[in-house]
Design a protein around this motif. Structure first.
Motif, PDB file in Angstrom:
ATOM      1  N   ALA A  15       0.843  -1.202   0.000  1.00  0.00           N
ATOM      2  CA  ALA A  15       0.000   0.000   0.000  1.00  0.00           C
ATOM      3  C   ALA A  15       0.879   1.253   0.000  1.00  0.00           C
ATOM      4  CB  ALA A  15      -0.938   0.003   1.201  1.00  0.00           C
ATOM      5  N   VAL A  16       1.943   1.233   0.785  1.00  0.00           N
ATOM      6  CA  VAL A  16       2.879   2.367   0.807  1.00  0.00           C
ATOM      7  C   VAL A  16       3.527   2.520  -0.570  1.00  0.00           C
ATOM      8  CG1 VAL A  16       5.073   3.208   1.763  1.00  0.00           C
ATOM      9  CG2 VAL A  16       3.321   2.286   3.293  1.00  0.00           C
ATOM     10  N   ALA A  17       3.927   1.416  -1.179  1.00  0.00           N
ATOM     11  CA  ALA A  17       4.541   1.471  -2.510  1.00  0.00           C
ATOM     12  C   ALA A  17       3.577   2.089  -3.522  1.00  0.00           C
ATOM     13  CB  ALA A  17       4.973   0.068  -2.955  1.00  0.00           C
ATOM     14  N   GLU A  18       2.292   1.746  -3.439  1.00  0.00           N
ATOM     15  CA  GLU A  18       1.292   2.306  -4.344  1.00  0.00           C
ATOM     16  C   GLU A  18       1.124   3.805  -4.101  1.00  0.00           C
ATOM     17  OE1 GLU A  18      -1.710   2.596  -7.294  1.00  0.00           O
ATOM     18  OE2 GLU A  18      -0.146   1.103  -6.936  1.00  0.00           O
ATOM     19  N   ALA A  19       1.094   4.216  -2.847  1.00  0.00           N
ATOM     20  CA  ALA A  19       0.972   5.647  -2.532  1.00  0.00           C
ATOM     21  C   ALA A  19       2.179   6.413  -3.088  1.00  0.00           C
ATOM     22  CB  ALA A  19       0.845   5.845  -1.025  1.00  0.00           C
ATOM     23  N   ARG A  20       3.363   5.839  -2.942  1.00  0.00           N
ATOM     24  CA  ARG A  20       4.570   6.492  -3.469  1.00  0.00           C
ATOM     25  C   ARG A  20       4.542   6.555  -4.994  1.00  0.00           C
ATOM     26  NH1 ARG A  20       8.674   3.862   0.965  1.00  0.00           N
ATOM     27  NH2 ARG A  20       8.601   5.637   2.416  1.00  0.00           N
ATOM     28  N   LEU A  21       4.026   5.518  -5.634  1.00  0.00           N
ATOM     29  CA  LEU A  21       3.898   5.515  -7.095  1.00  0.00           C
ATOM     30  C   LEU A  21       2.940   6.620  -7.546  1.00  0.00           C
ATOM     31  CD1 LEU A  21       4.331   3.673  -9.862  1.00  0.00           C
ATOM     32  CD2 LEU A  21       1.937   3.220  -9.394  1.00  0.00           C
ATOM     33  N   LEU A  22       1.805   6.735  -6.882  1.00  0.00           N
ATOM     34  CA  LEU A  22       0.831   7.774  -7.220  1.00  0.00           C
ATOM     35  C   LEU A  22       1.435   9.168  -7.029  1.00  0.00           C
ATOM     36  CD1 LEU A  22      -2.300   6.118  -5.605  1.00  0.00           C
ATOM     37  CD2 LEU A  22      -2.033   6.623  -8.050  1.00  0.00           C
ATOM     38  N   LEU A  23       2.230   9.324  -5.990  1.00  0.00           N
ATOM     39  CA  LEU A  23       2.889  10.602  -5.738  1.00  0.00           C
ATOM     40  C   LEU A  23       3.872  10.909  -6.865  1.00  0.00           C
ATOM     41  CD1 LEU A  23       3.417  12.992  -3.812  1.00  0.00           C
ATOM     42  CD2 LEU A  23       5.182  11.573  -2.725  1.00  0.00           C
ATOM     43  N   ARG A  24       4.650   9.925  -7.246  1.00  0.00           N
ATOM     44  CA  ARG A  24       5.681  10.093  -8.277  1.00  0.00           C
ATOM     45  C   ARG A  24       5.071  10.307  -9.671  1.00  0.00           C
ATOM     46  NH1 ARG A  24       8.154   5.845  -6.998  1.00  0.00           N
ATOM     47  NH2 ARG A  24       7.318   4.438  -8.554  1.00  0.00           N
ATOM     48  N   GLU A  25       4.075   9.502 -10.032  1.00  0.00           N
ATOM     49  CA  GLU A  25       3.509   9.513 -11.386  1.00  0.00           C
ATOM     50  C   GLU A  25       2.383  10.529 -11.578  1.00  0.00           C
ATOM     51  OE1 GLU A  25       4.642   7.646 -13.916  1.00  0.00           O
ATOM     52  OE2 GLU A  25       6.148   6.698 -12.644  1.00  0.00           O
ATOM     53  N   VAL A  96      -3.867  19.337   2.870  1.00  0.00           N
ATOM     54  CA  VAL A  96      -2.698  18.585   3.318  1.00  0.00           C
ATOM     55  C   VAL A  96      -1.783  18.375   2.110  1.00  0.00           C
ATOM     56  CG1 VAL A  96      -3.839  17.429   5.254  1.00  0.00           C
ATOM     57  CG2 VAL A  96      -3.862  16.356   3.002  1.00  0.00           C
ATOM     58  N   ASP A  97      -0.519  18.227   2.377  1.00  0.00           N
ATOM     59  CA  ASP A  97       0.481  18.046   1.337  1.00  0.00           C
ATOM     60  C   ASP A  97       0.629  16.563   1.006  1.00  0.00           C
ATOM     61  OD1 ASP A  97       2.865  18.997  -0.249  1.00  0.00           O
ATOM     62  OD2 ASP A  97       3.844  17.627   1.151  1.00  0.00           O
ATOM     63  N   ASP A  98       0.469  16.220  -0.265  1.00  0.00           N
ATOM     64  CA  ASP A  98       0.550  14.818  -0.672  1.00  0.00           C
ATOM     65  C   ASP A  98       1.867  14.176  -0.228  1.00  0.00           C
ATOM     66  OD1 ASP A  98      -1.956  14.969  -1.879  1.00  0.00           O
ATOM     67  OD2 ASP A  98      -1.197  14.749  -3.932  1.00  0.00           O
ATOM     68  N   ALA A  99       2.988  14.803  -0.545  1.00  0.00           N
ATOM     69  CA  ALA A  99       4.300  14.198  -0.253  1.00  0.00           C
ATOM     70  C   ALA A  99       4.491  13.974   1.243  1.00  0.00           C
ATOM     71  CB  ALA A  99       5.420  15.076  -0.819  1.00  0.00           C
ATOM     72  N   SER A 100       4.139  14.948   2.053  1.00  0.00           N
ATOM     73  CA  SER A 100       4.291  14.813   3.514  1.00  0.00           C
ATOM     74  C   SER A 100       3.419  13.690   4.057  1.00  0.00           C
ATOM     75  CB  SER A 100       3.903  16.114   4.220  1.00  0.00           C
ATOM     76  OG  SER A 100       4.721  17.168   3.799  1.00  0.00           O
ATOM     77  N   GLU A 101       2.197  13.603   3.552  1.00  0.00           N
ATOM     78  CA  GLU A 101       1.266  12.588   4.055  1.00  0.00           C
ATOM     79  C   GLU A 101       1.642  11.181   3.591  1.00  0.00           C
ATOM     80  OE1 GLU A 101      -0.826  13.175   6.452  1.00  0.00           O
ATOM     81  OE2 GLU A 101      -0.427  15.319   6.380  1.00  0.00           O
ATOM     82  N   VAL A 102       2.175  11.045   2.387  1.00  0.00           N
ATOM     83  CA  VAL A 102       2.630   9.725   1.927  1.00  0.00           C
ATOM     84  C   VAL A 102       3.749   9.241   2.845  1.00  0.00           C
ATOM     85  CG1 VAL A 102       3.836   8.493   0.067  1.00  0.00           C
ATOM     86  CG2 VAL A 102       1.869   9.955  -0.472  1.00  0.00           C
ATOM     87  N   GLU A 103       4.687  10.111   3.176  1.00  0.00           N
ATOM     88  CA  GLU A 103       5.786   9.701   4.060  1.00  0.00           C
ATOM     89  C   GLU A 103       5.292   9.450   5.485  1.00  0.00           C
ATOM     90  OE1 GLU A 103       8.697   8.434   3.111  1.00  0.00           O
ATOM     91  OE2 GLU A 103       7.706   8.755   1.196  1.00  0.00           O
ATOM     92  N   ALA A 104       4.329  10.230   5.927  1.00  0.00           N
ATOM     93  CA  ALA A 104       3.745   9.990   7.257  1.00  0.00           C
ATOM     94  C   ALA A 104       3.026   8.640   7.280  1.00  0.00           C
ATOM     95  CB  ALA A 104       2.794  11.127   7.627  1.00  0.00           C
ATOM     96  N   ILE A 136      -6.839  -6.168   7.440  1.00  0.00           N
ATOM     97  CA  ILE A 136      -7.891  -5.149   7.547  1.00  0.00           C
ATOM     98  C   ILE A 136      -7.376  -3.793   7.071  1.00  0.00           C
ATOM     99  CG2 ILE A 136      -9.279  -3.801   9.186  1.00  0.00           C
ATOM    100  CD1 ILE A 136      -9.581  -6.474  10.805  1.00  0.00           C
ATOM    101  N   HIS A 137      -6.204  -3.393   7.575  1.00  0.00           N
ATOM    102  CA  HIS A 137      -5.668  -2.082   7.189  1.00  0.00           C
ATOM    103  C   HIS A 137      -5.234  -2.061   5.723  1.00  0.00           C
ATOM    104  CE1 HIS A 137      -6.233  -0.341  11.056  1.00  0.00           C
ATOM    105  NE2 HIS A 137      -5.332  -1.080  11.667  1.00  0.00           N
ATOM    106  N   SER A 138      -4.724  -3.177   5.211  1.00  0.00           N
ATOM    107  CA  SER A 138      -4.331  -3.251   3.794  1.00  0.00           C
ATOM    108  C   SER A 138      -5.563  -3.137   2.898  1.00  0.00           C
ATOM    109  CB  SER A 138      -3.596  -4.561   3.510  1.00  0.00           C
ATOM    110  OG  SER A 138      -2.392  -4.624   4.236  1.00  0.00           O
ATOM    111  N   ALA A 139      -6.639  -3.822   3.272  1.00  0.00           N
ATOM    112  CA  ALA A 139      -7.885  -3.746   2.501  1.00  0.00           C
ATOM    113  C   ALA A 139      -8.465  -2.336   2.560  1.00  0.00           C
ATOM    114  CB  ALA A 139      -8.895  -4.765   3.032  1.00  0.00           C
ATOM    115  N   HIS A 140      -8.350  -1.704   3.717  1.00  0.00           N
ATOM    116  CA  HIS A 140      -8.842  -0.337   3.872  1.00  0.00           C
ATOM    117  C   HIS A 140      -8.052   0.613   2.965  1.00  0.00           C
ATOM    118  CE1 HIS A 140      -9.302   3.483   6.377  1.00  0.00           C
ATOM    119  NE2 HIS A 140     -10.489   3.250   5.852  1.00  0.00           N
ATOM    120  N   ALA A 141      -6.729   0.430   2.912  1.00  0.00           N
ATOM    121  CA  ALA A 141      -5.890   1.258   2.038  1.00  0.00           C
ATOM    122  C   ALA A 141      -6.278   1.049   0.578  1.00  0.00           C
ATOM    123  CB  ALA A 141      -4.416   0.935   2.262  1.00  0.00           C
ATOM    124  N   ALA A 142      -6.490  -0.200   0.180  1.00  0.00           N
ATOM    125  CA  ALA A 142      -6.883  -0.496  -1.202  1.00  0.00           C
ATOM    126  C   ALA A 142      -8.234   0.139  -1.527  1.00  0.00           C
ATOM    127  CB  ALA A 142      -6.924  -2.003  -1.442  1.00  0.00           C
TER     128      ALA A 142
END
Length: 155
Positions: A15-25, A96-104, A136-142
């Motif tokens: 889920a973190v990898a996907e958030a970072r991809l969305l931030l980057r792309e 909120v800032d996307d980059a800050s929140e992805v890292e948080a 549960i948390h992974s499904a929630h992120a998805a």
């Protein structure tokens, strides 16, 4: 509403990898929240697994067996329910800032993984194993990240 992405995560790290991809792309929203807002919401919901949920959230503990039987399988599926109102304490602020929140979010996931001992009982599903809390948390992120479409889906 347009078709949402078919998204499932094996674990919170994906889920973190996907958030970072969305931030980057970059991404296109199909829902109400930005990437930063989604990440803040995920943090607000998963941190209490370590820190504890407010006492008032256990008022409906008697409903947990029903929630585990009927709602949990739906939450864990690829097509989790939409439109369920969230408690105001879990609603992210608008600016909120996307980059800050992805890292948080990444730090929150690390914290969940480093936690020693049992997690606090989930308000809807009660006491759960470490593996189930991760699911549960992974499904929630998805569920939430499926509302964002990558700008360059081929990468």
């Amino acid at each position: 509403m347009s078709n949402l992405r078919d998204l499932q995560f094996e674990n919170l790290d994906t889920a973190v990898a996907e958030a970072r991809l969305l931030l980057r792309e970059g991404y296109t929203r199909q829902g109400n929240w930005t990437l930063g807002q989604i990440c803040r919401h995920l943090i607000l919901v998963q941190d209490p697994s370590v820190d504890g949920y407010p006492k008032w959230m256990s008022l409906f503990a008697f409903m947990r067996p029903i929630m585990r039987r009927f709602l949990l399988p739906k939450i864990l599926s690829k097509d989790s329910p939409r439109g369920i109102r969230t408690s105001s304490m879990f609603v992210p602020p608008e600016n909120v800032d996307d980059a800050s929140e992805v890292e948080a979010f990444a730090k929150s996931v690390e914290r969940v993984h480093r936690h020693v001992g049992k997690y606090h009982p989930h308000p809807a599903f009660g006491k759960q194993s470490r593996d189930m809390i991760e699911q549960i948390h992974s499904a929630h992120a998805a569920h939430h990240l499926r509302f964002l479409t990558p700008s360059n889906p081929a990468s």
